[in-house]
Motif scaffolding. Structure first.
Motif, mmCIF file in Angstrom:
data_model
loop_
_atom_site.group_PDB
_atom_site.id
_atom_site.type_symbol
_atom_site.label_atom_id
_atom_site.label_comp_id
_atom_site.label_asym_id
_atom_site.label_seq_id
_atom_site.Cartn_x
_atom_site.Cartn_y
_atom_site.Cartn_z
ATOM 1 N N THR A 16 0.832 -1.308 -0.099
ATOM 2 C CA THR A 16 -0.022 0.009 0.083
ATOM 3 C C THR A 16 0.929 1.265 0.010
ATOM 4 O O THR A 16 1.864 1.104 0.769
ATOM 5 N N LYS A 17 0.473 2.255 -0.734
ATOM 6 C CA LYS A 17 1.020 3.543 -0.633
ATOM 7 C C LYS A 17 0.202 4.496 -0.744
ATOM 8 O O LYS A 17 -0.733 4.773 -1.642
ATOM 9 N N ILE A 18 0.231 5.397 0.262
ATOM 10 C CA ILE A 18 -0.782 6.761 0.383
ATOM 11 C C ILE A 18 -0.097 8.049 0.552
ATOM 12 O O ILE A 18 1.037 7.944 1.649
ATOM 13 N N TYR A 19 -0.345 8.807 -0.190
ATOM 14 C CA TYR A 19 0.056 10.168 -0.103
ATOM 15 C C TYR A 19 -0.771 10.903 0.619
ATOM 16 O O TYR A 19 -2.059 10.993 0.628
ATOM 17 N N GLY A 20 -0.349 12.058 1.511
ATOM 18 C CA GLY A 20 -1.052 12.716 2.278
ATOM 19 C C GLY A 20 -1.406 12.148 3.950
ATOM 20 O O GLY A 20 -0.929 11.249 4.248
ATOM 21 N N GLU A 21 -2.348 12.763 4.370
ATOM 22 C CA GLU A 21 -2.688 12.123 5.916
ATOM 23 C C GLU A 21 -3.817 11.268 5.744
ATOM 24 O O GLU A 21 -5.039 11.780 5.737
ATOM 25 N N PRO A 22 -3.699 9.793 5.726
ATOM 26 C CA PRO A 22 -4.806 9.031 5.688
ATOM 27 C C PRO A 22 -5.490 9.029 6.723
ATOM 28 O O PRO A 22 -5.109 9.227 7.975
ATOM 29 N N ARG A 28 -10.732 2.263 2.735
ATOM 30 C CA ARG A 28 -12.422 1.591 2.391
ATOM 31 C C ARG A 28 -13.132 2.556 1.562
ATOM 32 O O ARG A 28 -13.954 2.055 0.872
ATOM 33 N N LEU A 29 -12.667 3.913 1.293
ATOM 34 C CA LEU A 29 -13.647 4.859 0.812
ATOM 35 C C LEU A 29 -13.053 5.189 -0.570
ATOM 36 O O LEU A 29 -13.551 6.266 -1.313
ATOM 37 N N THR A 30 -12.155 4.498 -1.196
ATOM 38 C CA THR A 30 -11.278 4.460 -2.516
ATOM 39 C C THR A 30 -11.429 3.334 -3.411
ATOM 40 O O THR A 30 -11.506 2.217 -2.659
ATOM 41 N N GLY A 31 -11.018 3.426 -4.630
ATOM 42 C CA GLY A 31 -10.857 2.231 -5.321
ATOM 43 C C GLY A 31 -11.968 2.186 -6.382
ATOM 44 O O GLY A 31 -12.747 2.934 -6.509
ATOM 45 N N PRO A 32 -11.945 1.060 -7.057
ATOM 46 C CA PRO A 32 -12.846 1.020 -8.345
ATOM 47 C C PRO A 32 -14.417 1.052 -8.129
ATOM 48 O O PRO A 32 -15.020 1.830 -8.888
ATOM 49 N N ILE A 38 -8.867 9.016 -4.618
ATOM 50 C CA ILE A 38 -8.744 10.263 -3.348
ATOM 51 C C ILE A 38 -9.971 10.352 -2.539
ATOM 52 O O ILE A 38 -10.834 10.115 -2.668
ATOM 53 N N CYS A 39 -9.193 10.117 -1.314
ATOM 54 C CA CYS A 39 -10.343 9.927 -0.122
ATOM 55 C C CYS A 39 -10.957 10.963 0.092
ATOM 56 O O CYS A 39 -10.623 12.309 0.336
ATOM 57 N N PRO A 40 -12.465 10.952 -0.050
ATOM 58 C CA PRO A 40 -13.452 12.220 0.316
ATOM 59 C C PRO A 40 -13.351 12.767 1.759
ATOM 60 O O PRO A 40 -13.573 13.758 1.728
ATOM 61 N N GLU A 41 -12.744 11.958 2.667
ATOM 62 C CA GLU A 41 -12.631 12.599 4.144
ATOM 63 C C GLU A 41 -11.418 13.511 4.261
ATOM 64 O O GLU A 41 -11.215 14.417 5.165
ATOM 65 N N THR A 42 -10.076 13.039 3.677
ATOM 66 C CA THR A 42 -8.938 13.691 4.062
ATOM 67 C C THR A 42 -8.185 14.195 2.819
ATOM 68 O O THR A 42 -7.244 14.599 2.927
ATOM 69 N N ASP A 43 -8.617 13.845 1.699
ATOM 70 C CA ASP A 43 -7.939 14.113 0.332
ATOM 71 C C ASP A 43 -6.607 13.366 0.210
ATOM 72 O O ASP A 43 -5.785 13.916 -0.929
#
Length: 282
Positions: A16-22, A28-32, A38-43
């Motif tokens: 897993t690679k996440i940029y920003g503050e997850p 859970r809120l991203t993907g196909p 882009i996470c809708p809660e944290t960007d």
């Protein structure tokens, strides 16, 4: 934990690679299913998540997907160009396959890169030093892998340029003066200089003329058959995947949506996204 009796070369779990503050919902809120990474809660951007794969000695694994699917991120994490957020990776030829290489020190990661891996980037400038000659670039890789005999290094550089169809008379010329196709060949020569068991190829034909693409792909296939080297081939182009790979992973929005034998995926795709990719090829 890995089963050491298996005949695998590389085993990856939960990469897993996440940029920003997850936060706990970022994956859970991203993907196909959400059509976004882009996470809708944290960007925060989930470049890839929960990637599981196995590669066997001499096998060629394709990773296909559109731009932004996370496919290049996967190889850059495994080659240590990027640092992972989570996950483990085991390499059977390092520490008996029992050590998570992603957690090793910078020094040990350099050893793994220099002795056991090669990388061919989409842009030759990322893999070559244009201040050095083509022979000097190959020498750089050999020196990093602990080969210091100058005569043998020059001999090996000559041998590799011949193998990749670069005129040996260009040994002392800078790759900056070469065509794009020839730069890629020098980059491939450098990547395989130390006979690594694993080679990463990241969009190596993108930007090349169609006729040059065909020659480069043909050369890669020939080298793979002659050297028996395992490869992970990243491409957005299914025709490249069809020509080079045994098995394929399909990625979308940072996740694997389908995987299987390349022929099977091309002839009978199961996921709607893979079906779209395949129909665009026909």
């Amino acid at each position: 934990m890995t089963n050491l009796s298996d005949n695998w070369l590389l085993k990856v779990e939960g990469l897993t690679k996440i940029y920003g503050e997850p936060n706990e919902n970022s994956v859970r809120l991203t993907g196909p299913l959400f059509g976004s990474n882009i996470c809708p809660e944290t960007d925060s951007i989930v470049a890839c998540a929960d990637i599981n794969l196995e590669l066997f000695p001499g096998e060629v694994l394709g990773v296909v997907g559109e731009s932004g699917s996370g496919k290049s991120t996967v190889v850059r994490l495994l080659y240590f160009d990027l640092e992972s957020t989570a996950g483990v990776a085991y390499f059977n030829q390092y520490g008996n396959g029992a050590i998570n290489i992603l957690n090793e020190s910078s020094q040990k990661k350099r050893f793994i890169r220099n002795h056991l891996m090669g990388m061919v980037y989409q842009n030759p400038k990322d893999g070559l030093n244009f201040r050095f000659s083509s022979g000097g670039n190959i020498a750089e890789k050999l020196l990093m892998a602990g080969n210091f005999n100058v005569g043998r290094i020059r001999e090996r550089a000559t041998e590799l340029l011949e193998q990749t169809e670069v005129p040996v008379r260009r040994l002392d010329d800078s790759p900056a003066s070469f065509s794009g196709g020839m730069q890629q060949r020098v980059q491939i020569s450098k990547a395989i200089a130390n006979n690594p068991p694993l080679l990463f190829l990241d969009e190596v034909t993108t930007g090349l003329d169609v006729s040059v693409q065909a020659k480069v792909l043909d050369m890669i296939r020939t080298l793979q058959q002659e050297l028996g080297i395992a490869m992970i081939v990243v491409s957005h182009d299914l025709s490249v995947i069809r020509m080079l790979t045994d098995r394929t992973i399909v990625m979308k929005n940072g996740r694997i949506v389908e995987q299987g034998l390349t022929d099977q995926i091309l002839q009978d795709p199961q996921h709607p996204y893979t079906q779209l990719l395949v129909s665009s090829l026909l």
